[in-house]
Design a protein around this motif. Structure first.
Motif, mmCIF file in Angstrom:
data_model
loop_
_atom_site.group_PDB
_atom_site.id
_atom_site.type_symbol
_atom_site.label_atom_id
_atom_site.label_comp_id
_atom_site.label_asym_id
_atom_site.label_seq_id
_atom_site.Cartn_x
_atom_site.Cartn_y
_atom_site.Cartn_z
ATOM 1 N N ARG A 80 -16.764 -48.839 -11.271
ATOM 2 C CA ARG A 80 -17.807 -47.858 -11.581
ATOM 3 C C ARG A 80 -17.403 -46.444 -11.154
ATOM 4 N NH1 ARG A 80 -20.738 -51.347 -13.704
ATOM 5 N NH2 ARG A 80 -22.034 -52.971 -12.858
ATOM 6 N N SER A 81 -16.101 -46.187 -11.193
ATOM 7 C CA SER A 81 -15.611 -44.850 -10.838
ATOM 8 C C SER A 81 -14.864 -44.201 -12.002
ATOM 9 C CB SER A 81 -14.686 -44.943 -9.620
ATOM 10 O OG SER A 81 -13.525 -45.693 -9.953
ATOM 11 N N GLY A 82 -14.841 -44.875 -13.169
ATOM 12 C CA GLY A 82 -14.164 -44.323 -14.332
ATOM 13 C C GLY A 82 -12.738 -44.826 -14.531
ATOM 14 N N ILE A 83 -12.249 -45.642 -13.616
ATOM 15 C CA ILE A 83 -10.868 -46.114 -13.731
ATOM 16 C C ILE A 83 -10.698 -47.010 -14.957
ATOM 17 C CG2 ILE A 83 -9.076 -47.531 -12.652
ATOM 18 C CD1 ILE A 83 -10.115 -46.468 -9.936
ATOM 19 N N GLY A 84 -11.646 -47.907 -15.198
ATOM 20 C CA GLY A 84 -11.551 -48.787 -16.363
ATOM 21 C C GLY A 84 -11.504 -47.999 -17.659
ATOM 22 N N ALA A 85 -12.377 -47.012 -17.783
ATOM 23 C CA ALA A 85 -12.382 -46.168 -18.978
ATOM 24 C C ALA A 85 -11.074 -45.385 -19.081
ATOM 25 C CB ALA A 85 -13.578 -45.220 -18.953
ATOM 26 N N GLY A 86 -10.527 -44.970 -17.954
ATOM 27 C CA GLY A 86 -9.237 -44.271 -17.946
ATOM 28 C C GLY A 86 -8.109 -45.168 -18.415
ATOM 29 N N LEU A 87 -8.127 -46.415 -17.980
ATOM 30 C CA LEU A 87 -7.130 -47.384 -18.439
ATOM 31 C C LEU A 87 -7.186 -47.548 -19.953
ATOM 32 C CD1 LEU A 87 -7.666 -50.193 -15.771
ATOM 33 C CD2 LEU A 87 -5.514 -48.963 -16.133
ATOM 34 N N VAL A 88 -8.390 -47.748 -20.474
ATOM 35 C CA VAL A 88 -8.560 -47.964 -21.911
ATOM 36 C C VAL A 88 -8.201 -46.702 -22.697
ATOM 37 C CG1 VAL A 88 -10.234 -48.500 -23.725
ATOM 38 C CG2 VAL A 88 -10.230 -49.819 -21.597
ATOM 39 N N ALA A 89 -8.558 -45.537 -22.184
ATOM 40 C CA ALA A 89 -8.210 -44.286 -22.863
ATOM 41 C C ALA A 89 -6.696 -44.116 -22.963
ATOM 42 C CB ALA A 89 -8.841 -43.095 -22.135
ATOM 43 N N GLU A 90 -5.985 -44.400 -21.884
ATOM 44 C CA GLU A 90 -4.520 -44.291 -21.922
ATOM 45 C C GLU A 90 -3.931 -45.336 -22.866
ATOM 46 O OE1 GLU A 90 -0.728 -42.800 -21.246
ATOM 47 O OE2 GLU A 90 -2.714 -41.930 -20.921
ATOM 48 N N ALA A 91 -4.484 -46.539 -22.860
ATOM 49 C CA ALA A 91 -4.026 -47.579 -23.785
ATOM 50 C C ALA A 91 -4.225 -47.126 -25.231
ATOM 51 C CB ALA A 91 -4.775 -48.884 -23.524
ATOM 52 N N ALA A 92 -5.361 -46.522 -25.527
ATOM 53 C CA ALA A 92 -5.632 -46.037 -26.885
ATOM 54 C C ALA A 92 -4.668 -44.915 -27.270
ATOM 55 C CB ALA A 92 -7.083 -45.550 -26.979
#
Length: 131
Positions: A80-92
């Motif tokens: 819940r700190s944005g790391i998951g979204a950051g991972l997915v954004a870099e993957a995209a």
């Protein structure tokens, strides 16, 4: 908190196994993640804080224009700190750079807000056959 994201970054199998066990609520196993991702994936993203692995996502592909997000996981104390979204954004970003046209993801219902709202995926009709 400074988080770095590494595309196809080096990692220790034990660290991914431990992260995966906590994230997916199972016993720690002995999986050779390096062999798995090198053999079947277009790439993967490692999230690190002070050198420690705090997140991971695997990006499998069909060898053409379809990439698939698998095993998105973030350490319990960093959720819940944005790391998951950051991972997915870099993957995209990296899948787009590799000329993929589509990025797919399957997930359980409770993860809809994460994938639809935080990551920008759109709902689609899909099928699943249990083997």
């Amino acid at each position: 908190m400074t988080i770095t994201y590494e595309w196809r970054g080096d990692f220790d199998n034990a660290a991914v196994n431990a992260l995966h066990a906590v994230g997916f609520d199972h016993r720690t196993s002995v999986v050779d993640w390096l062999a798995r991702v090198r053999g079947h994936s277009i790439g993967w993203v490692c999230a690190r804080k002070d050198g420690d692995l705090v997140g991971f996502v695997n990006v499998a592909w069909d060898g053409g224009v379809h990439a698939f997000i698998l095993d998105t996981v973030v350490a319990a104390n960093h959720r819940r700190s944005g790391i998951g979204a950051g991972l997915v954004a870099e993957a995209a970003r990296q899948a787009r750079t590799a000329k993929c046209a589509w990025l797919h993801v399957d997930f359980e219902d409770d993860l809809q807000p994460f994938y639809f709202d935080a990551c920008g995926f759109k709902p689609t009709t899909a099928g699943l056959l249990a083997l």
